[in-house]
Structure formats: structure tokens, C-alpha cells
Design a protein around this motif. Structure first.
Motif, PDB file in Angstrom:
ATOM      1  N   ALA A 132      56.840  45.758  42.979  1.00 35.55           N
ATOM      2  CA  ALA A 132      55.397  45.528  42.934  1.00 35.55           C
ATOM      3  C   ALA A 132      55.071  44.621  41.751  1.00 35.55           C
ATOM      4  N   ILE A 133      53.866  44.032  41.797  1.00 32.20           N
ATOM      5  CA  ILE A 133      53.349  43.264  40.667  1.00 32.20           C
ATOM      6  C   ILE A 133      52.059  43.930  40.187  1.00 32.20           C
ATOM      7  N   VAL A 134      51.867  43.877  38.871  1.00 28.89           N
ATOM      8  CA  VAL A 134      50.712  44.504  38.232  1.00 28.89           C
ATOM      9  C   VAL A 134      49.942  43.433  37.469  1.00 28.89           C
ATOM     10  N   CYS A 135      48.627  43.413  37.647  1.00 28.13           N
ATOM     11  CA  CYS A 135      47.799  42.426  36.953  1.00 28.13           C
ATOM     12  C   CYS A 135      47.595  42.851  35.507  1.00 28.13           C
ATOM     13  N   GLU A 136      48.090  42.035  34.568  1.00 27.01           N
ATOM     14  CA  GLU A 136      47.942  42.334  33.141  1.00 27.01           C
ATOM     15  C   GLU A 136      46.583  41.886  32.608  1.00 27.01           C
ATOM     16  N   ASP A 137      46.120  40.727  33.062  1.00 28.70           N
ATOM     17  CA  ASP A 137      44.811  40.231  32.599  1.00 28.70           C
ATOM     18  C   ASP A 137      44.240  39.276  33.642  1.00 28.70           C
ATOM     19  N   LEU A 138      42.964  39.482  33.944  1.00 24.58           N
ATOM     20  CA  LEU A 138      42.230  38.600  34.863  1.00 24.58           C
ATOM     21  C   LEU A 138      40.988  38.104  34.136  1.00 24.58           C
ATOM     22  N   PHE A 139      40.857  36.774  34.025  1.00 21.85           N
ATOM     23  CA  PHE A 139      39.677  36.181  33.389  1.00 21.85           C
ATOM     24  C   PHE A 139      38.784  35.580  34.459  1.00 21.85           C
ATOM     25  N   ARG A 140      37.490  35.939  34.387  1.00 27.86           N
ATOM     26  CA  ARG A 140      36.485  35.375  35.299  1.00 27.86           C
ATOM     27  C   ARG A 140      35.649  34.354  34.524  1.00 27.86           C
ATOM     28  N   LEU A 141      35.698  33.113  34.947  1.00 28.97           N
ATOM     29  CA  LEU A 141      35.016  32.048  34.217  1.00 28.97           C
ATOM     30  C   LEU A 141      33.504  32.232  34.245  1.00 28.97           C
ATOM     31  N   GLY A 142      32.959  32.650  35.375  1.00 29.22           N
ATOM     32  CA  GLY A 142      31.515  32.766  35.493  1.00 29.22           C
ATOM     33  C   GLY A 142      30.915  33.776  34.547  1.00 29.22           C
ATOM     34  N   SER A 143      31.568  34.903  34.378  1.00 28.55           N
ATOM     35  CA  SER A 143      31.042  35.971  33.505  1.00 28.55           C
ATOM     36  C   SER A 143      31.663  35.944  32.123  1.00 28.55           C
ATOM     37  N   GLY A 144      32.784  35.234  31.983  1.00 26.69           N
ATOM     38  CA  GLY A 144      33.464  35.195  30.685  1.00 26.69           C
ATOM     39  C   GLY A 144      34.125  36.514  30.330  1.00 26.69           C
ATOM     40  N   ARG A 145      34.447  37.328  31.350  1.00 22.99           N
ATOM     41  CA  ARG A 145      34.988  38.664  31.095  1.00 22.99           C
ATOM     42  C   ARG A 145      36.461  38.740  31.483  1.00 22.99           C
ATOM     43  N   HIS A 146      37.176  39.602  30.723  1.00 23.21           N
ATOM     44  CA  HIS A 146      38.578  39.900  31.019  1.00 23.21           C
ATOM     45  C   HIS A 146      38.665  41.301  31.613  1.00 23.21           C
ATOM     46  N   GLU A 147      39.583  41.487  32.562  1.00 20.28           N
ATOM     47  CA  GLU A 147      39.777  42.809  33.156  1.00 20.28           C
ATOM     48  C   GLU A 147      41.185  42.900  33.701  1.00 20.28           C
ATOM     49  N   GLN A 148      41.598  44.139  33.987  1.00 15.44           N
ATOM     50  CA  GLN A 148      42.878  44.354  34.650  1.00 15.44           C
ATOM     51  C   GLN A 148      42.648  44.449  36.145  1.00 15.44           C
ATOM     52  N   GLY A 149      43.643  44.000  36.905  1.00 18.25           N
ATOM     53  CA  GLY A 149      43.491  43.982  38.355  1.00 18.25           C
ATOM     54  C   GLY A 149      44.323  45.042  39.037  1.00 18.25           C
ATOM     55  N   PRO A 150      44.522  44.887  40.333  1.00 15.19           N
ATOM     56  CA  PRO A 150      45.210  45.908  41.121  1.00 15.19           C
ATOM     57  C   PRO A 150      46.724  45.791  41.045  1.00 15.19           C
ATOM     58  N   ILE A 151      47.390  46.580  41.872  1.00 13.11           N
ATOM     59  CA  ILE A 151      48.843  46.540  42.059  1.00 13.11           C
ATOM     60  C   ILE A 151      49.114  46.109  43.492  1.00 13.11           C
ATOM     61  N   PHE A 152      50.045  45.180  43.680  1.00 18.42           N
ATOM     62  CA  PHE A 152      50.449  44.774  45.021  1.00 18.42           C
ATOM     63  C   PHE A 152      51.920  45.115  45.220  1.00 18.42           C
ATOM     64  N   LEU A 153      52.224  45.781  46.332  1.00 22.01           N
ATOM     65  CA  LEU A 153      53.593  46.156  46.651  1.00 22.01           C
ATOM     66  C   LEU A 153      54.293  45.017  47.379  1.00 22.01           C
ATOM     67  N   ALA A 154      55.546  44.784  47.014  1.00 20.62           N
ATOM     68  CA  ALA A 154      56.309  43.689  47.622  1.00 20.62           C
ATOM     69  C   ALA A 154      56.479  43.905  49.122  1.00 20.62           C
ATOM     70  N   ARG A 155      56.604  45.158  49.541  1.00 20.50           N
ATOM     71  CA  ARG A 155      56.817  45.418  50.963  1.00 20.50           C
ATOM     72  C   ARG A 155      55.608  45.049  51.815  1.00 20.50           C
ATOM     73  N   ASP A 156      54.417  44.956  51.190  1.00 18.85           N
ATOM     74  CA  ASP A 156      53.209  44.602  51.936  1.00 18.85           C
ATOM     75  C   ASP A 156      53.009  43.097  52.048  1.00 18.85           C
ATOM     76  N   CYS A 157      53.699  42.316  51.212  1.00 15.84           N
ATOM     77  CA  CYS A 157      53.500  40.853  51.190  1.00 15.84           C
ATOM     78  C   CYS A 157      54.848  40.141  51.125  1.00 15.84           C
ATOM     79  N   PRO A 158      55.725  40.335  52.097  1.00 20.17           N
ATOM     80  CA  PRO A 158      57.078  39.765  51.993  1.00 20.17           C
ATOM     81  C   PRO A 158      57.114  38.249  51.964  1.00 20.17           C
ATOM     82  N   SER A 159      56.242  37.582  52.716  1.00 24.23           N
ATOM     83  CA  SER A 159      56.259  36.113  52.752  1.00 24.23           C
ATOM     84  C   SER A 159      55.884  35.538  51.388  1.00 24.23           C
ATOM     85  N   TYR A 160      54.899  36.138  50.745  1.00 19.18           N
ATOM     86  CA  TYR A 160      54.457  35.659  49.438  1.00 19.18           C
ATOM     87  C   TYR A 160      55.568  35.823  48.399  1.00 19.18           C
TER      88      TYR A 160
END
Length: 548
Positions: free
Chosen positions: A61-89
Motif C-alpha cells: 500500500a501507499i500512504v499519503c505523507e503530505d498533501l498541499f492544496r494551493l487554493g486554501s494553502g493548507r497541508h493535510e494527510q491523505g488516504p491509504i491505497f492498497l496495491a491490490r486495488d490498483c494493479p495497473s497504476y
């Protein structure tokens, strides 16, 4: 053309300045550095969302460490994506310098995210650059455009790759510093404390701040989690943790992560955890931050225990308590109408002029009422034992040989086709409850009649020793399966059901259980042995005088 060239040069210069600033940045603070990278990246190429993702330890799986939104200027953590759900990516990441998806919702490399991520967030285009370190794919820098689809220029893809290289350098620096700090922290944990932690029945995890790198895990933590909480030296990333309502928890929501990130003290938080064998367990977690002398959070500690077996036992006990209470009430309430039916049948039998058919029906009613009365007595006795009261007995001088003869004669009368032999050479006196012992003998004889070989005699032997009397009831016939002997005296088990699961007998299966409880109330014991060669023998030992 004259106006386009200066803009191209200006964009190129802006990207070069941004990369130079990132290269000069102090990279000792991982969280701060990643935030600077995502914000600088978004402002440089004017994109709404830029994020840095890292693989969990087992790369599932991959875990979002930091997500920056330009419009709001805010940083946040995101979700977790499992490799088995996105094999092509995940396959494309291994094969590409960058993934430039102008139409991310239809691009075969990224469309797996459409329904769960792209559409809810209004993302139309993606440009993702893999982060490599020592020949291994360790993360991703993700650029997410909202609005009309965006065509990614070659210069933008080169910039994204350069930013990914900067992230790789940042991770290498941070991990080196974390390892050094971790070694210093572990040096403060002496061998005696480590040995004590390994003897704890509760799981223990010490993780470094702010990365969540695991520094110390005790033996119980491995046993409870099945090694799914991470290994020493890896980052804390449980596999599919869930809240009690079944919702997946992100890494940031875990108690240990909250203690490290926010300084939160968590006490007794219950959660479901997928274990190493893919079964689900219930654990209770306590977590707290570890601070240095300046008050800075340098680590987090979590202590957790497995509640799975305890909760199952509590549920069984609650179910059993309700069942026992119900049976006690049922048995008590049935006695009134049953007595009325039996009395009416007896009156009908004595009525002069009653036709033979009515008398026969009345006799059957009386017989059925007697059987139901015995079942009700069994239910009430079981309810008493389940509630801790035990079987009540009234001891008085009793001659056991006479009692055995009386019960054997009753059994012979109801089973005229069977041969019952009483082997009792002399009288046997003791302090016993004759009614209760008659109940034991009736139960054992009824089982022998039902399950013994019809052509072979049933033998009831009485040996009156100095301190105790020994009763043995023996019959030939099909032996009791060895695996079932251990269950003979448990409630709701019957010899018929043990032998033939496909055709249950329909009785309560309480006779042998109540017999055992009666014998125990006398301070005695009852056991059974069975084989094809020797037949089946029940042995009852009864002290002549119960110790007080």
C-alpha cells in the motif's frame, strides 16, 4: 511568438530557482521539508494539489505523507491505497519516469482511482513521478489538476522527476538521522528493561517520532498481531485496521500515530485488527508520547492486549445465563398445567363406565406427564447448578443394596425383554440421599437399556468398602467413541446424539450431567470407560460419610 518565448524562459527559470531553493534547504526535519517541497512544487507549476506518498514496509500500500492544496494553502494527510486495488497504476510506476495522464479518468494507468478518489475530489489530470532510493521504489510525488483536463508539457514532467529526486534525497537524510537518534534512544533502554518487556503478556511498541519508525517490539506484540504491526526498523503501518463499526482507519488515526503526531494520550481504545493469519482480532490500545527533557516528543509508546477470547467468553456466559434463567422459569411455570393434566387423566381412568379407548388415552397421558415431570425436574436441577447453587441433597442413613434392588426392579418392569442382574452380596449402609441416588441409578439403567446390546444382560454391581461404596453398571454393545467420552457428563449431550448426529434423540441430554452433580454433592465421583472388547462401564464412588 515574441510573447511565448519569454514566458517559456520565465517558467524554466522559475523551476530552476525552485529546485535550487529545495536543494539548499535544511532536510533534518522530515515533516517540514516535505511540506516545503509540496508547497513549492504547487506554486511553481501552478497546480491545485501536490502530495508525497510512501510505501508501507511490505509494499502492499501507499500512504499519503503530505498533501498541499494551493487554493486554501493548507497541508493535510491523505488516504491509504492498497496495491491490490490498483494493479495497473502500481505496475506503471515501476516502468515509467513519470506517469503523465492528461485524462486521468480514462487513462488505463490511472482510471482505477476514478470512482474512489478522482471523481470525489474533482481531479481530471494526474502527473506522478516515482521516488527511487537505492534501486527500490519507495514513494511517489503526485500532481493532481482540477478543472478542465491539462496536457502536461515535457518540461513539467522533467520538473516532476527532479522533485521526486529531491524527495528521495530528503528521505535518505531523514532516515539516516532517525537511525542515529533511534540508536541513541535504544541505548537508554537497558537489557533488564528489555527482558521485562519481553515477559509482559501485553503487546509493547516503541516508535520514533516523527516518522513512526519502530524501535522496539516485545514478544507479545508479535504474537497478538501476527507481525502485522511492523518489524523493528520499519515504519508503523498496520494492515487494514478497523474501528469497531468496521470503518478502515488511516495511519494517522491509529492511537500510536496520534500520540507521536499530536502528543495525545490514548487509554483503552478498542479496535479490530487483521492478524497474520488473516483472522480478525479485537485489541485494546493505550498509547502515549515520550518526551525529552525539553518537552519535545521523541517517541511514542503503545501497549495493547488481545480482547478476542475474553469477549467471546463474556458473550458465551451472557448467552448461557439467559438460557439458564429461561429454563428455570420454564420448568417452574410448566409444573402447574402439567399437574392439572395428570390429575384429570387419573380422574378419567377412575370414572365408572368410561370406554376402554378413553382409559387407554388417559394412561398414555399419565405416562407422558411422568416423562415431562422428570424433564422439568432436570431443568430445575440444571438451573440450580448453573446459578452456583449445586444439587440440594438431604442425607440420612440409607441401605444402598435395597435401593439398588428397588430401582433395578422398576427398570426390569418397564423393560421386560431385557435381563438385569444385581450383584450385591451384603447390605451397604451410609449417609446418603436415597431419592437423589435413585435418580442416578435410574438414569444409568435407562442409558444401559437404551444403548446396550439387547441379547446381553445388564449388570449392576455393588461393592461396599470400609470408607466408600462402589457401584458399577456394565453393558455390552456398541462402544462410546473415545473422543466423546470427555463430553459424556456435559449438559445437553446424550449418548444417542454422540453416536448418531444425523438423528438427534430429542431428549434434553441432562441425565448424565445431573447424575454427576448428585454424586459430587455426596463428595463422590463418577466416570465411564468403553471399548468394543470390554463393553461400557459406569463407575460411581460414594463415601459412606461426607466430609464437612
Amino acid at each position: 511568438m515574441g510573447s511565448v518565448a519569454p514566458r517559456i524562459v520565465e517558467s524554466r527559470m522559475r523551476r530552476q530557482v525552485a529546485l535550487l531553493a529545495l536543494a539548499r534547504q535544511d532536510k533534518t526535519d522530515l515533516v517540514k521539508t516535505l511540506r516545503t517541497i509540496t508547497e513549492t512544487d504547487a506554486r511553481t507549476i501552478d497546480i491545485e494539489r501536490v502530495s508525497v506518498w510512501r510505501f508501507v514496509a511490505d509494499r502492499t500500500a501507499i500512504v499519503c505523507e503530505d498533501l498541499f492544496r494551493l487554493g486554501s494553502g493548507r497541508h493535510e494527510q491523505g488516504p491509504i491505497f492498497l496495491a491490490r486495488d490498483c494493479p495497473s497504476y502500481f505496475r506503471a510506476l515501476e516502468e515509467s519516469y513519470t506517469i503523465a495522464a492528461d485524462d486521468a479518468r480514462s487513462d488505463p494507468r490511472t482510471r482505477e482511482f476514478s470512482r474512489s478518489y478522482l471523481e470525489p475530489n474533482g481531479i481530471t489530470s494526474m502527473m506522478d513521478a516515482p521516488v527511487w532510493r537505492e534501486g527500490r521504489l519507495v514513494g511517489i510525488v503526485c500532481h493532481e489538476h482540477t478543472g478542465s483536463p491539462r496536457v502536461w508539457a515535457a518540461e513539467e514532467q522533467e520538473f516532476a522527476g527532479a522533485v521526486a529526486n529531491m524527495v528521495s534525497l530528503t528521505l535518505e537524510t531523514a532516515e539516516r538521522l532517525e537511525a542515529e537518534q533511534g540508536r541513541r534512544l535504544l541505548e537508554q533502554v537497558n537489557p533488564l528493561l528489555r527482558a521485562v518487556l519481553d515477559q509482559m503478556p501485553a503487546g509493547f511498541i516503541l516508535a520514533q517520532a516523527p516518522s513512526g519508525r519502530i524501535l522496539l517490539v516485545n514478544r507479545a506484540a508479535y504474537q497478538i498481531s501476527g507481525r502485522r504491526l511492523g518489524e523493528t526498523g520499519e515504519r508503523f503501518a498496520p494492515d487494514d485496521p478497523q474501528s469497531l463499526v468496521g470503518a478502515l482507519l488511516s495511519r494517522a488515526e491509529m492511537p500510536l500515530s496520534r500520540a507521536i503526531a499530536n502528543g495525545e494520550a490514548v487509554i483503552g481504545e478498542e479496535m479490530r485488527l487483521r492478524r497474520g493469519d488473516d483472522s480478525w482480532g479485537l485489541i485494546s490500545v493505550n498509547a502515549a508520547p515520550v518526551r525529552n527533557e525539553r518537552g519535545d516528543i521523541v517517541a511514542g509508546v503503545a501497549v495493547f492486549e488481545d480482547l478476542t477470547e475474553r469477549r467471546l467468553l463474556e458473550a458465551d456466559r451472557a448467552t448461557g445465563a439467559h438460557r439458564d434463567r429461561f429454563m428455570g422459569i420454564l420448568g417452574h411455570d410448566l409444573r402447574g398445567p402439567l399437574a392439572a393434566a395428570s390429575t384429570a387423566a387419573q380422574v378419567l381412568m377412575r370414572t365408572e363406565g368410561a370406554c376402554p379407548g378413553h382409559a387407554l388415552a388417559a394412561a398414555r397421558i399419565i405416562t407422558s406427564c411422568g416423562r415431562m415431570e422428570r424433564m422439568i425436574h432436570d431443568l430445575l436441577d440444571f438451573a440450580r447448578t448453573s446459578q452456583g447453587g449445586g444439587i440440594p441433597i438431604a442425607l440420612r442413613p440409607t441401605e444402598l443394596r435395597a435401593l439398588c434392588r428397588s430401582i433395578a426392579e422398576e427398570a426390569q418392569a418397564t423393560s421386560p425383554g431385557r435381563t438385569l442382574v444385581l450383584d450385591a452380596a451384603q447390605e451397604c449402609w451410609g449417609e446418603w440421599d436415597p431419592e437423589r441416588l435413585a435418580q442416578v441409578l435410574s438414569n444409568l439403567l435407562a442409558n444401559a437399556v437404551q444403548h446396550g446390546a439387547e441379547s446381553q444382560p445388564i449388570t449392576l454391581r455393588l461393592d461396599g468398602g470400609t470408607d466408600a461404596a462402589v457401584l458399577e453398571l456394565h453393558n455390552e454393545g456398541s462402544p462410546i467413541p473415545e473422543a466423546s467420552l470427555a463430553h459424556l457428563f456435559e449438559p445437553f449431550w446424550s449418548l444417542h446424539d454422540l453416536r448418531d448426529r444425523a438423528r438427534p434423540s430429542g431428549n434434553l441430554g441432562l441425565g448424565l450431567f445431573i447424575s454427576r452433580e448428585i454424586v459430587r454433592a455426596h463428595g463422590g465421583s463418577i466416570e465411564a470407560r468403553s471399548s468394543a472388547q470390554e463393553g461400557t462401564t459406569f463407575t460411581v464412588r460414594l463415601p459412606r460419610h461426607r466430609e464437612t
